[in-house]
Design an enzyme around this catalytic site. Structure first.
Site, PDB file in Angstrom:
ATOM      1  N   LYS A 226       0.848  -1.198   0.000  1.00 38.62           N
ATOM      2  CA  LYS A 226       0.000   0.000   0.000  1.00 38.62           C
ATOM      3  C   LYS A 226       0.883   1.246   0.000  1.00 38.62           C
ATOM      4  O   LYS A 226       1.648   1.473   0.930  1.00 38.62           O
ATOM      5  CB  LYS A 226      -0.914   0.000   1.229  1.00 38.62           C
ATOM      6  CG  LYS A 226      -1.707   1.306   1.421  1.00 38.62           C
ATOM      7  CD  LYS A 226      -2.657   1.251   2.619  1.00 38.62           C
ATOM      8  CE  LYS A 226      -3.257   2.625   2.921  1.00 38.62           C
ATOM      9  NZ  LYS A 226      -4.156   2.639   4.089  1.00 38.62           N
ATOM     10  N   ASP A 231      -2.704  10.228   3.707  1.00 38.78           N
ATOM     11  CA  ASP A 231      -4.109   9.843   3.821  1.00 38.78           C
ATOM     12  C   ASP A 231      -4.868  10.888   4.639  1.00 38.78           C
ATOM     13  O   ASP A 231      -4.856  10.851   5.869  1.00 38.78           O
ATOM     14  CB  ASP A 231      -4.199   8.454   4.478  1.00 38.78           C
ATOM     15  CG  ASP A 231      -5.644   7.946   4.559  1.00 38.78           C
ATOM     16  OD1 ASP A 231      -6.533   8.586   3.955  1.00 38.78           O
ATOM     17  OD2 ASP A 231      -5.867   6.909   5.228  1.00 38.78           O
ATOM     18  N   LYS A 238     -10.317  12.692   7.921  1.00 36.89           N
ATOM     19  CA  LYS A 238      -9.861  12.292   9.254  1.00 36.89           C
ATOM     20  C   LYS A 238      -9.816  13.500  10.184  1.00 36.89           C
ATOM     21  O   LYS A 238      -9.515  14.605   9.740  1.00 36.89           O
ATOM     22  CB  LYS A 238      -8.432  11.734   9.176  1.00 36.89           C
ATOM     23  CG  LYS A 238      -8.309  10.354   8.597  1.00 36.89           C
ATOM     24  CD  LYS A 238      -6.859   9.883   8.655  1.00 36.89           C
ATOM     25  CE  LYS A 238      -6.692   8.527   8.001  1.00 36.89           C
ATOM     26  NZ  LYS A 238      -7.400   7.446   8.694  1.00 36.89           N
ATOM     27  N   ASP A 308     -12.253   6.952   3.466  1.00 34.19           N
ATOM     28  CA  ASP A 308     -11.069   6.712   4.294  1.00 34.19           C
ATOM     29  C   ASP A 308     -10.652   5.242   4.284  1.00 34.19           C
ATOM     30  O   ASP A 308      -9.584   4.895   4.780  1.00 34.19           O
ATOM     31  CB  ASP A 308     -11.347   7.187   5.730  1.00 34.19           C
ATOM     32  CG  ASP A 308     -10.080   7.428   6.526  1.00 34.19           C
ATOM     33  OD1 ASP A 308      -8.977   7.368   5.926  1.00 34.19           O
ATOM     34  OD2 ASP A 308     -10.193   7.685   7.739  1.00 34.19           O
ATOM     35  N   GLU A 310      -9.476   3.676   1.879  1.00 33.60           N
ATOM     36  CA  GLU A 310      -8.892   3.773   0.535  1.00 33.60           C
ATOM     37  C   GLU A 310      -7.812   2.731   0.269  1.00 33.60           C
ATOM     38  O   GLU A 310      -7.587   2.352  -0.879  1.00 33.60           O
ATOM     39  CB  GLU A 310      -8.326   5.183   0.309  1.00 33.60           C
ATOM     40  CG  GLU A 310      -6.888   5.429   0.817  1.00 33.60           C
ATOM     41  CD  GLU A 310      -6.715   5.265   2.325  1.00 33.60           C
ATOM     42  OE1 GLU A 310      -7.727   5.380   3.059  1.00 33.60           O
ATOM     43  OE2 GLU A 310      -5.586   4.995   2.782  1.00 33.60           O
ATOM     44  N   ARG A 312      -7.612  -0.482   0.967  1.00 35.11           N
ATOM     45  CA  ARG A 312      -8.114  -1.738   0.410  1.00 35.11           C
ATOM     46  C   ARG A 312      -8.548  -1.557  -1.053  1.00 35.11           C
ATOM     47  O   ARG A 312      -8.513  -2.506  -1.833  1.00 35.11           O
ATOM     48  CB  ARG A 312      -9.255  -2.276   1.280  1.00 35.11           C
ATOM     49  CG  ARG A 312     -10.501  -1.431   1.285  1.00 35.11           C
ATOM     50  CD  ARG A 312     -11.450  -1.786   2.420  1.00 35.11           C
ATOM     51  NE  ARG A 312     -10.943  -1.349   3.725  1.00 35.11           N
ATOM     52  CZ  ARG A 312     -11.553  -1.583   4.885  1.00 35.11           C
ATOM     53  NH1 ARG A 312     -12.692  -2.262   4.907  1.00 35.11           N
ATOM     54  NH2 ARG A 312     -11.045  -1.144   6.006  1.00 35.11           N
TER      55      ARG A 312
HETATM   56  N1  BES Z   1      -4.476   4.448   6.833  1.00 36.10           N
HETATM   57  C1  BES Z   1      -5.658   4.168   7.549  1.00 36.10           C
HETATM   58  C2  BES Z   1      -5.459   3.156   8.653  1.00 36.10           C
HETATM   59  C3  BES Z   1      -4.688   3.592   9.845  1.00 36.10           C
HETATM   60  C4  BES Z   1      -5.155   4.601  10.662  1.00 36.10           C
HETATM   61  C5  BES Z   1      -3.539   2.930  10.175  1.00 36.10           C
HETATM   62  C6  BES Z   1      -4.453   4.965  11.769  1.00 36.10           C
HETATM   63  C7  BES Z   1      -2.837   3.280  11.277  1.00 36.10           C
HETATM   64  C8  BES Z   1      -3.294   4.311  12.071  1.00 36.10           C
HETATM   65  C9  BES Z   1      -6.724   3.606   6.641  1.00 36.10           C
HETATM   66  O1  BES Z   1      -6.708   4.110   5.350  1.00 36.10           O
HETATM   67  C10 BES Z   1      -8.021   3.961   7.260  1.00 36.10           C
HETATM   68  O2  BES Z   1      -8.291   5.124   7.374  1.00 36.10           O
HETATM   69  N2  BES Z   1      -8.803   2.954   7.650  1.00 36.10           N
HETATM   70  C11 BES Z   1     -10.059   3.185   8.259  1.00 36.10           C
HETATM   71  C12 BES Z   1     -11.064   2.215   7.674  1.00 36.10           C
HETATM   72  C13 BES Z   1     -12.490   2.509   8.028  1.00 36.10           C
HETATM   73  C14 BES Z   1     -12.933   3.825   7.407  1.00 36.10           C
HETATM   74  C15 BES Z   1     -13.339   1.379   7.550  1.00 36.10           C
HETATM   75  C16 BES Z   1      -9.923   2.975   9.761  1.00 36.10           C
HETATM   76  O3  BES Z   1      -9.192   2.090  10.180  1.00 36.10           O
HETATM   77  O4  BES Z   1     -10.524   3.742  10.498  1.00 36.10           O
HETATM   78 ZN    ZN Z   2      -4.898   4.766   4.644  1.00 27.21          ZN
HETATM   79 MN    MN Z   3      -7.768   5.921   5.187  1.00 24.78          MN
END
Ligand code: BES
Ligand code: ZN
Ligand code: MN
Length: 458
Positions: A226, A231, A238, A308, A310, A312
Protein backbone atom coordinates in the site's frame (compact mmCIF):
# COMPACT_ATOMS: atom_id res chain seq x y z
CA UNK A 1 28.96 -4.20 6.27
CA UNK A 2 26.44 -1.89 7.87
CA UNK A 3 28.10 1.33 9.17
CA UNK A 4 27.31 0.39 12.78
CA UNK A 5 29.87 -2.42 12.53
CA UNK A 6 33.62 -1.97 12.49
CA UNK A 7 36.54 -4.31 13.04
CA UNK A 8 39.05 -2.94 15.51
CA UNK A 9 42.04 -4.43 17.30
CA UNK A 10 41.27 -2.64 20.55
CA UNK A 11 37.58 -2.39 21.31
CA UNK A 12 36.02 -1.47 24.65
CA UNK A 13 34.40 -4.57 26.18
CA UNK A 14 30.69 -4.56 27.02
CA UNK A 15 29.68 -6.97 29.76
CA UNK A 16 26.03 -7.98 29.89
CA UNK A 17 24.72 -8.45 33.41
CA UNK A 18 21.40 -9.52 34.85
CA UNK A 19 20.14 -9.11 38.38
CA UNK A 20 21.13 -12.71 39.12
CA UNK A 21 24.49 -12.83 37.29
CA UNK A 22 25.72 -9.47 38.54
CA UNK A 23 27.15 -10.69 41.87
CA UNK A 24 29.37 -13.26 40.14
CA UNK A 25 30.43 -10.82 37.43
CA UNK A 26 31.25 -8.16 40.03
CA UNK A 27 33.46 -10.59 41.96
CA UNK A 28 35.63 -11.04 38.88
CA UNK A 29 36.16 -7.28 38.37
CA UNK A 30 39.26 -5.46 39.67
CA UNK A 31 38.54 -3.99 43.09
CA UNK A 32 38.33 -0.30 42.05
CA UNK A 33 35.89 -1.20 39.26
CA UNK A 34 33.79 -3.22 41.67
CA UNK A 35 33.67 -0.31 44.10
CA UNK A 36 32.86 2.14 41.32
CA UNK A 37 29.96 -0.03 40.15
CA UNK A 38 28.67 -0.36 43.70
CA UNK A 39 29.01 3.39 44.33
CA UNK A 40 26.95 3.97 41.18
CA UNK A 41 24.31 1.49 42.31
CA UNK A 42 24.75 -0.78 39.32
CA UNK A 43 22.64 -3.89 39.85
CA UNK A 44 22.18 -5.24 36.32
CA UNK A 45 18.58 -4.20 35.95
CA UNK A 46 17.41 -4.17 32.33
CA UNK A 47 18.65 -1.13 30.43
CA UNK A 48 21.02 0.02 33.18
CA UNK A 49 24.28 1.32 31.77
CA UNK A 50 27.58 2.11 33.46
CA UNK A 51 30.94 3.14 31.99
CA UNK A 52 33.87 1.97 34.12
CA UNK A 53 36.99 4.17 34.03
CA UNK A 54 40.57 2.89 33.81
CA UNK A 55 43.15 4.12 36.34
CA UNK A 56 43.98 7.01 33.98
CA UNK A 57 40.30 7.97 33.68
CA UNK A 58 39.83 6.63 30.16
CA UNK A 59 36.90 4.36 29.29
CA UNK A 60 37.90 0.81 30.21
CA UNK A 61 34.75 -1.25 30.30
CA UNK A 62 31.00 -0.97 29.90
CA UNK A 63 28.37 -2.72 32.00
CA UNK A 64 24.86 -3.14 30.61
CA UNK A 65 21.84 -4.70 32.28
CA UNK A 66 19.57 -7.12 30.41
CA UNK A 67 16.54 -9.14 31.48
CA UNK A 68 17.18 -12.05 33.79
CA UNK A 69 17.60 -15.50 32.26
CA UNK A 70 15.01 -16.72 34.70
CA UNK A 71 12.50 -14.02 33.78
CA UNK A 72 9.34 -14.91 31.91
CA UNK A 73 10.13 -12.49 29.11
CA UNK A 74 13.39 -11.08 27.77
CA UNK A 75 13.71 -8.25 25.29
CA UNK A 76 16.20 -9.79 22.86
CA UNK A 77 16.61 -6.33 21.31
CA UNK A 78 17.57 -4.74 24.65
CA UNK A 79 21.19 -4.20 23.44
CA UNK A 80 19.68 -1.91 20.80
CA UNK A 81 19.71 0.78 23.50
CA UNK A 82 23.51 0.78 23.55
CA UNK A 83 24.19 3.03 20.51
CA UNK A 84 22.12 5.74 22.16
CA UNK A 85 24.09 5.44 25.42
CA UNK A 86 27.69 4.83 24.39
CA UNK A 87 30.16 7.57 23.53
CA UNK A 88 31.73 7.40 20.06
CA UNK A 89 34.22 4.56 19.79
CA UNK A 90 34.47 0.87 19.00
CA UNK A 91 33.06 -1.79 21.31
CA UNK A 92 32.84 -5.55 21.53
CA UNK A 93 30.64 -7.99 23.42
CA UNK A 94 32.73 -9.34 26.34
CA UNK A 95 30.17 -12.03 27.19
CA UNK A 96 27.10 -13.34 25.46
CA UNK A 97 23.79 -11.50 25.61
CA UNK A 98 20.69 -13.73 25.46
CA UNK A 99 20.90 -13.93 21.66
CA UNK A 100 24.14 -12.67 20.13
CA UNK A 101 22.83 -12.54 16.56
CA UNK A 102 19.74 -10.51 17.50
CA UNK A 103 21.86 -8.34 19.81
CA UNK A 104 24.16 -7.41 16.91
CA UNK A 105 21.12 -6.71 14.72
CA UNK A 106 19.60 -4.63 17.51
CA UNK A 107 22.80 -2.63 17.77
CA UNK A 108 22.58 -1.71 14.08
CA UNK A 109 18.82 -1.04 14.23
CA UNK A 110 19.32 1.13 17.32
CA UNK A 111 21.97 3.20 15.54
CA UNK A 112 19.43 4.59 13.09
CA UNK A 113 18.53 8.29 13.15
CA UNK A 114 16.52 10.17 10.52
CA UNK A 115 18.78 13.04 9.52
CA UNK A 116 17.39 14.42 6.27
CA UNK A 117 16.27 17.80 7.63
CA UNK A 118 18.35 18.29 10.74
CA UNK A 119 21.92 17.62 11.57
CA UNK A 120 21.29 14.75 13.95
CA UNK A 121 23.37 13.29 16.71
CA UNK A 122 23.76 9.99 14.94
CA UNK A 123 25.39 7.56 17.38
CA UNK A 124 29.15 7.21 16.91
CA UNK A 125 29.44 3.88 18.68
CA UNK A 126 30.50 0.96 16.50
CA UNK A 127 30.38 -2.73 17.25
CA UNK A 128 33.12 -5.21 16.41
CA UNK A 129 31.36 -8.19 14.78
CA UNK A 130 30.85 -10.94 17.36
CA UNK A 131 32.42 -14.30 16.47
CA UNK A 132 30.36 -16.82 14.55
CA UNK A 133 27.68 -14.43 13.36
CA UNK A 134 26.78 -14.03 9.68
CA UNK A 135 27.40 -10.30 9.47
CA UNK A 136 26.46 -10.14 5.79
CA UNK A 137 22.97 -11.32 6.67
CA UNK A 138 22.72 -8.98 9.68
CA UNK A 139 23.90 -6.03 7.60
CA UNK A 140 21.44 -6.91 4.83
CA UNK A 141 18.57 -6.79 7.30
CA UNK A 142 19.72 -3.58 8.97
CA UNK A 143 20.17 -1.82 5.62
CA UNK A 144 16.69 -2.89 4.57
CA UNK A 145 15.30 -1.43 7.80
CA UNK A 146 17.05 1.85 7.03
CA UNK A 147 15.44 1.95 3.60
CA UNK A 148 11.96 1.34 5.00
CA UNK A 149 12.41 3.85 7.83
CA UNK A 150 13.83 6.59 5.59
CA UNK A 151 10.97 6.22 3.10
CA UNK A 152 8.34 6.36 5.85
CA UNK A 153 9.96 9.19 7.81
CA UNK A 154 10.28 11.41 4.74
CA UNK A 155 7.31 13.78 4.92
CA UNK A 156 4.63 13.66 2.25
CA UNK A 157 5.73 16.90 0.59
CA UNK A 158 8.98 15.14 -0.34
CA UNK A 159 7.52 11.63 -0.67
CA UNK A 160 4.57 11.80 -3.04
CA UNK A 161 3.60 9.14 -5.59
CA UNK A 162 6.32 10.32 -7.96
CA UNK A 163 9.10 10.29 -5.36
CA UNK A 164 7.99 6.87 -4.15
CA UNK A 165 8.19 5.66 -7.76
CA UNK A 166 11.68 7.17 -8.05
CA UNK A 167 12.78 5.30 -4.92
CA UNK A 168 11.38 2.08 -6.38
CA UNK A 169 13.16 2.74 -9.68
CA UNK A 170 16.46 3.41 -7.89
CA UNK A 171 16.13 0.05 -6.16
CA UNK A 172 15.24 -1.71 -9.41
CA UNK A 173 18.21 -0.11 -11.19
CA UNK A 174 20.60 -1.15 -8.44
CA UNK A 175 19.75 -4.81 -8.98
CA UNK A 176 19.12 -4.78 -12.73
CA UNK A 177 15.38 -5.30 -12.28
CA UNK A 178 12.77 -4.22 -14.82
CA UNK A 179 10.81 -1.13 -13.79
CA UNK A 180 7.59 0.24 -15.25
CA UNK A 181 4.92 2.61 -14.06
CA UNK A 182 1.38 3.44 -15.21
CA UNK A 183 0.58 7.08 -14.42
CA UNK A 184 -2.57 9.22 -14.17
CA UNK A 185 -5.32 8.69 -16.77
CA UNK A 186 -3.40 5.76 -18.22
CA UNK A 187 -4.61 3.91 -15.12
CA UNK A 188 -8.13 4.16 -16.58
CA UNK A 189 -7.01 3.11 -20.05
CA UNK A 190 -5.26 0.06 -18.62
CA UNK A 191 -8.14 -0.77 -16.28
CA UNK A 192 -7.11 0.23 -12.77
CA UNK A 193 -10.27 2.18 -11.86
CA UNK A 194 -9.92 1.98 -8.08
CA UNK A 195 -6.32 3.20 -8.00
CA UNK A 196 -7.38 6.09 -10.22
CA UNK A 197 -10.48 6.88 -8.15
CA UNK A 198 -8.55 7.12 -4.89
CA UNK A 199 -5.67 9.13 -6.33
CA UNK A 200 -7.31 11.52 -8.77
CA UNK A 201 -8.09 14.36 -6.36
CA UNK A 202 -4.41 15.00 -5.73
CA UNK A 203 -2.38 17.35 -7.93
CA UNK A 204 0.21 14.58 -7.78
CA UNK A 205 -0.88 11.87 -10.21
CA UNK A 206 -1.62 8.36 -8.93
CA UNK A 207 0.42 5.52 -10.39
CA UNK A 208 1.03 1.79 -10.33
CA UNK A 209 4.66 0.82 -9.87
CA UNK A 210 5.70 -2.57 -11.29
CA UNK A 211 9.12 -4.15 -10.72
CA UNK A 212 10.17 -7.54 -12.08
CA UNK A 213 13.38 -9.38 -11.24
CA UNK A 214 14.88 -12.82 -11.47
CA UNK A 215 14.76 -15.94 -13.60
CA UNK A 216 11.34 -16.38 -15.21
CA UNK A 217 11.52 -20.15 -14.56
CA UNK A 218 11.78 -19.72 -10.78
CA UNK A 219 8.73 -19.77 -8.50
CA UNK A 220 6.67 -16.57 -8.82
CA UNK A 221 6.63 -14.49 -5.66
CA UNK A 222 4.67 -11.23 -5.89
CA UNK A 223 4.74 -8.49 -3.27
CA UNK A 224 2.07 -5.78 -3.15
CA UNK A 225 2.48 -2.73 -0.91
CA UNK A 226 0.00 0.00 0.00
CA UNK A 227 1.57 3.25 -1.18
CA UNK A 228 -0.78 5.94 0.12
CA UNK A 229 1.70 8.80 0.42
CA UNK A 230 -0.68 10.81 2.54
CA UNK A 231 -4.11 9.84 3.82
CA UNK A 232 -6.37 12.79 4.64
CA UNK A 233 -9.28 10.35 4.68
CA UNK A 234 -10.63 11.93 1.48
CA UNK A 235 -14.07 13.56 1.83
CA UNK A 236 -14.79 11.47 4.93
CA UNK A 237 -11.92 13.50 6.33
CA UNK A 238 -9.86 12.29 9.25
CA UNK A 239 -9.78 14.39 12.44
CA UNK A 240 -6.47 16.21 12.97
CA UNK A 241 -5.29 13.69 15.57
CA UNK A 242 -5.88 10.82 13.15
CA UNK A 243 -4.30 12.63 10.21
CA UNK A 244 -1.13 13.70 11.99
CA UNK A 245 1.13 10.77 11.11
CA UNK A 246 -0.50 9.78 7.83
CA UNK A 247 2.76 10.35 5.94
CA UNK A 248 3.37 6.79 7.09
CA UNK A 249 0.46 5.43 5.04
CA UNK A 250 2.96 4.20 2.43
CA UNK A 251 4.50 1.93 5.08
CA UNK A 252 3.38 -1.18 3.17
CA UNK A 253 5.19 0.06 0.05
CA UNK A 254 8.29 0.94 2.08
CA UNK A 255 8.35 -2.51 3.60
CA UNK A 256 7.85 -4.43 0.37
CA UNK A 257 10.74 -2.41 -1.09
CA UNK A 258 12.85 -3.31 1.96
CA UNK A 259 11.89 -6.97 1.51
CA UNK A 260 12.62 -6.80 -2.24
CA UNK A 261 16.04 -5.31 -1.49
CA UNK A 262 16.91 -8.25 0.78
CA UNK A 263 15.58 -10.81 -1.74
CA UNK A 264 17.56 -9.35 -4.63
CA UNK A 265 20.71 -8.75 -2.58
CA UNK A 266 20.65 -12.38 -1.42
CA UNK A 267 19.83 -13.54 -4.98
CA UNK A 268 17.01 -15.80 -3.83
CA UNK A 269 15.79 -18.22 -6.48
CA UNK A 270 12.48 -16.54 -7.19
CA UNK A 271 10.88 -14.63 -10.00
CA UNK A 272 10.07 -11.53 -7.99
CA UNK A 273 7.39 -9.00 -8.83
CA UNK A 274 6.68 -5.90 -6.76
CA UNK A 275 3.48 -3.92 -7.28
CA UNK A 276 2.87 -0.62 -5.53
CA UNK A 277 -0.22 1.48 -6.08
CA UNK A 278 1.13 4.93 -5.18
CA UNK A 279 -1.48 7.61 -4.55
CA UNK A 280 -2.36 10.50 -2.31
CA UNK A 281 -5.84 10.34 -0.73
CA UNK A 282 -6.60 14.04 -1.05
CA UNK A 283 -9.63 16.37 -0.93
CA UNK A 284 -10.74 18.35 -3.99
CA UNK A 285 -13.83 18.99 -6.12
CA UNK A 286 -13.12 15.91 -8.18
CA UNK A 287 -12.55 13.64 -5.21
CA UNK A 288 -14.40 10.30 -5.09
CA UNK A 289 -17.42 10.42 -2.77
CA UNK A 290 -19.30 8.30 -0.27
CA UNK A 291 -21.73 6.00 -2.15
CA UNK A 292 -19.95 6.40 -5.48
CA UNK A 293 -19.71 3.06 -7.26
CA UNK A 294 -16.70 1.96 -9.30
CA UNK A 295 -16.20 -1.15 -11.37
CA UNK A 296 -12.90 -2.61 -10.21
CA UNK A 297 -10.25 -4.21 -12.40
CA UNK A 298 -11.60 -7.63 -11.44
CA UNK A 299 -15.07 -6.60 -12.59
CA UNK A 300 -16.66 -6.40 -9.15
CA UNK A 301 -18.66 -3.22 -8.57
CA UNK A 302 -17.47 -1.56 -5.37
CA UNK A 303 -19.61 0.91 -3.45
CA UNK A 304 -17.71 3.47 -1.39
CA UNK A 305 -18.97 3.38 2.19
CA UNK A 306 -16.13 5.59 3.37
CA UNK A 307 -13.41 7.32 1.36
CA UNK A 308 -11.07 6.71 4.29
CA UNK A 309 -11.08 2.98 3.56
CA UNK A 310 -8.89 3.77 0.53
CA UNK A 311 -6.04 1.35 1.15
CA UNK A 312 -8.11 -1.74 0.41
CA UNK A 313 -9.35 -0.07 -2.80
CA UNK A 314 -5.91 0.55 -4.29
CA UNK A 315 -4.72 -2.87 -3.12
CA UNK A 316 -7.77 -4.53 -4.71
CA UNK A 317 -6.77 -3.48 -8.23
CA UNK A 318 -3.10 -4.30 -7.62
CA UNK A 319 -3.97 -7.71 -6.16
CA UNK A 320 -6.25 -8.42 -9.11
CA UNK A 321 -3.37 -7.72 -11.50
CA UNK A 322 -0.97 -9.85 -9.43
CA UNK A 323 -3.51 -12.67 -9.35
CA UNK A 324 -3.82 -12.76 -13.14
CA UNK A 325 -0.45 -14.48 -13.54
CA UNK A 326 -1.25 -17.09 -10.85
CA UNK A 327 1.76 -16.47 -8.61
CA UNK A 328 3.03 -19.23 -6.34
CA UNK A 329 3.01 -16.85 -3.42
CA UNK A 330 1.23 -13.49 -3.21
CA UNK A 331 1.99 -11.25 -0.24
CA UNK A 332 0.51 -7.84 0.49
CA UNK A 333 1.53 -5.42 3.23
CA UNK A 334 -0.28 -2.25 4.17
CA UNK A 335 -1.15 0.17 6.96
CA UNK A 336 -4.80 -0.65 6.50
CA UNK A 337 -6.80 -0.30 9.66
CA UNK A 338 -6.90 1.44 13.01
CA UNK A 339 -8.78 -1.68 14.14
CA UNK A 340 -5.60 -3.78 13.89
CA UNK A 341 -4.06 -1.41 16.47
CA UNK A 342 -7.08 -1.67 18.73
CA UNK A 343 -6.72 -5.47 18.62
CA UNK A 344 -2.94 -5.91 18.91
CA UNK A 345 -1.29 -2.50 19.35
CA UNK A 346 1.35 -0.85 17.19
CA UNK A 347 4.13 -3.45 17.57
CA UNK A 348 2.32 -6.66 16.72
CA UNK A 349 0.82 -6.65 13.23
CA UNK A 350 -1.86 -9.23 12.43
CA UNK A 351 -1.42 -11.51 9.44
CA UNK A 352 -4.01 -13.46 7.49
CA UNK A 353 -3.77 -16.53 5.31
CA UNK A 354 -5.70 -19.73 4.60
CA UNK A 355 -2.45 -21.58 3.88
CA UNK A 356 -1.76 -23.49 7.10
CA UNK A 357 1.90 -24.39 6.42
CA UNK A 358 2.54 -20.77 5.42
CA UNK A 359 0.90 -19.50 8.61
CA UNK A 360 3.11 -21.79 10.69
CA UNK A 361 6.23 -20.62 8.83
CA UNK A 362 5.31 -16.94 9.21
CA UNK A 363 4.77 -17.34 12.95
CA UNK A 364 8.02 -19.26 13.37
CA UNK A 365 10.19 -16.76 11.50
CA UNK A 366 8.48 -13.76 13.07
CA UNK A 367 9.40 -15.18 16.46
CA UNK A 368 12.95 -16.13 15.46
CA UNK A 369 13.73 -12.69 13.98
CA UNK A 370 12.05 -10.71 16.75
CA UNK A 371 9.86 -9.22 14.02
CA UNK A 372 6.60 -10.15 15.74
CA UNK A 373 3.44 -11.03 13.79
CA UNK A 374 0.23 -12.56 15.06
CA UNK A 375 -2.25 -14.62 13.08
CA UNK A 376 -5.86 -13.47 12.89
CA UNK A 377 -8.62 -15.36 11.05
CA UNK A 378 -10.19 -14.85 7.64
CA UNK A 379 -13.49 -15.38 9.44
CA UNK A 380 -15.98 -16.20 6.71
CA UNK A 381 -19.10 -15.66 8.87
CA UNK A 382 -18.27 -11.94 8.67
CA UNK A 383 -17.87 -11.99 4.89
CA UNK A 384 -21.51 -10.99 4.38
CA UNK A 385 -20.80 -7.74 6.25
CA UNK A 386 -19.24 -6.57 2.99
CA UNK A 387 -22.57 -6.85 1.16
CA UNK A 388 -23.91 -3.73 -0.51
CA UNK A 389 -27.54 -3.02 -1.48
CA UNK A 390 -26.34 -1.33 -4.66
CA UNK A 391 -23.16 -3.04 -5.75
CA UNK A 392 -21.22 -6.31 -5.37
CA UNK A 393 -19.52 -5.13 -2.21
CA UNK A 394 -18.93 -2.12 0.03
CA UNK A 395 -15.47 -0.96 1.12
CA UNK A 396 -16.46 0.04 4.66
CA UNK A 397 -18.96 -2.19 6.43
CA UNK A 398 -21.13 -0.37 8.95
CA UNK A 399 -20.51 -1.12 12.60
CA UNK A 400 -17.28 -0.83 14.48
CA UNK A 401 -16.47 -4.52 14.93
CA UNK A 402 -13.63 -6.67 13.52
CA UNK A 403 -12.36 -3.95 11.18
CA UNK A 404 -9.03 -5.59 10.42
CA UNK A 405 -10.74 -8.91 9.63
CA UNK A 406 -13.34 -7.36 7.33
CA UNK A 407 -10.57 -5.48 5.52
CA UNK A 408 -8.74 -8.78 4.99
CA UNK A 409 -11.98 -10.37 3.73
CA UNK A 410 -12.46 -7.46 1.33
CA UNK A 411 -8.99 -8.08 -0.14
CA UNK A 412 -9.65 -11.82 -0.31
CA UNK A 413 -12.45 -11.16 -2.84
CA UNK A 414 -9.78 -10.01 -5.30
CA UNK A 415 -7.48 -13.02 -4.96
CA UNK A 416 -8.57 -16.17 -6.70
CA UNK A 417 -5.78 -17.82 -8.68
CA UNK A 418 -2.69 -17.24 -6.54
CA UNK A 419 -1.55 -20.59 -5.10
CA UNK A 420 -1.05 -18.99 -1.72
CA UNK A 421 -1.90 -15.57 -0.32
CA UNK A 422 -0.70 -13.72 2.77
CA UNK A 423 -1.97 -10.34 3.97
CA UNK A 424 -0.28 -8.32 6.75
CA UNK A 425 -1.98 -5.28 8.31
CA UNK A 426 1.10 -3.43 9.55
CA UNK A 427 1.43 -0.17 11.49
CA UNK A 428 4.84 0.84 10.11
CA UNK A 429 5.52 3.20 12.96
CA UNK A 430 7.04 3.19 16.44
CA UNK A 431 5.07 5.71 18.53
CA UNK A 432 7.71 6.04 21.25
CA UNK A 433 11.29 4.83 21.22
CA UNK A 434 12.07 1.30 22.37
CA UNK A 435 15.37 -0.62 22.26
CA UNK A 436 16.44 -0.99 18.59
CA UNK A 437 13.31 0.90 17.56
CA UNK A 438 13.72 4.67 17.43
CA UNK A 439 10.51 6.69 17.30
CA UNK A 440 9.09 7.01 13.78
CA UNK A 441 8.89 4.88 10.66
CA UNK A 442 9.42 1.18 11.26
CA UNK A 443 10.36 -1.90 9.28
CA UNK A 444 7.69 -4.49 10.05
CA UNK A 445 7.22 -8.00 8.65
CA UNK A 446 10.00 -7.60 6.06
CA UNK A 447 12.72 -9.41 8.04
CA UNK A 448 10.48 -12.30 9.04
CA UNK A 449 9.27 -12.72 5.46
CA UNK A 450 12.79 -12.48 4.06
CA UNK A 451 13.90 -15.35 6.30
CA UNK A 452 10.84 -17.36 5.32
CA UNK A 453 11.60 -16.83 1.64
CA UNK A 454 15.29 -17.56 2.02
CA UNK A 455 14.46 -20.82 3.79
CA UNK A 456 12.15 -21.79 0.92
CA UNK A 457 14.06 -20.37 -2.02
CA UNK A 458 17.63 -19.72 -0.80
N1 BES B 1 -4.48 4.45 6.83
C1 BES B 1 -5.66 4.17 7.55
C2 BES B 1 -5.46 3.16 8.65
C3 BES B 1 -4.69 3.59 9.85
C4 BES B 1 -5.15 4.60 10.66
C5 BES B 1 -3.54 2.93 10.17
C6 BES B 1 -4.45 4.96 11.77
C7 BES B 1 -2.84 3.28 11.28
C8 BES B 1 -3.29 4.31 12.07
C9 BES B 1 -6.72 3.61 6.64
O1 BES B 1 -6.71 4.11 5.35
C10 BES B 1 -8.02 3.96 7.26
O2 BES B 1 -8.29 5.12 7.37
N2 BES B 1 -8.80 2.95 7.65
C11 BES B 1 -10.06 3.18 8.26
C12 BES B 1 -11.06 2.21 7.67
C13 BES B 1 -12.49 2.51 8.03
C14 BES B 1 -12.93 3.82 7.41
C15 BES B 1 -13.34 1.38 7.55
C16 BES B 1 -9.92 2.97 9.76
O3 BES B 1 -9.19 2.09 10.18
O4 BES B 1 -10.52 3.74 10.50
ZN1 ZN C 1 -4.90 4.77 4.64
MN1 MN D 1 -7.77 5.92 5.19
Amino acid sequence: MHPAFQNAASAVPITFATKSTWETLAAALPEPARHFAKANAFTGKPGQYLALPAADGSLAHVLFGIEDQAGAWRDLFRPGQLPGLLPAGTYRFANAPHDTRLAALAFALGSYRFGRYKKNDAPGAKLTPPDGIDMIEISRMAKAATLARDLINTPANDMGPEELAQAAQALADKFGAKFSCIVGDDLLKQNFPLIHAVGMASTRAPRLIDIAWGDASHPKVTLVGKGVCFDTGGLDLKPSSGMLIMKKDMGGAANVLALAQMIMDAKLKVRLRVLIPAVENAVAGNAFRPLDVFKSRKGLNVEIGNTDAEGRLVLADALALADEEKPDLLIDLGTLTGAARVALGPDLPPFYTDDEPLAADVARHAHAENDPLWRMPLWMPYDSWLDSKTANLNNAPGGAFAGSITCALFLKRFVESAKSWLHVDIYGWTPSAKPARPEGGECQAARALYKLLSERYG
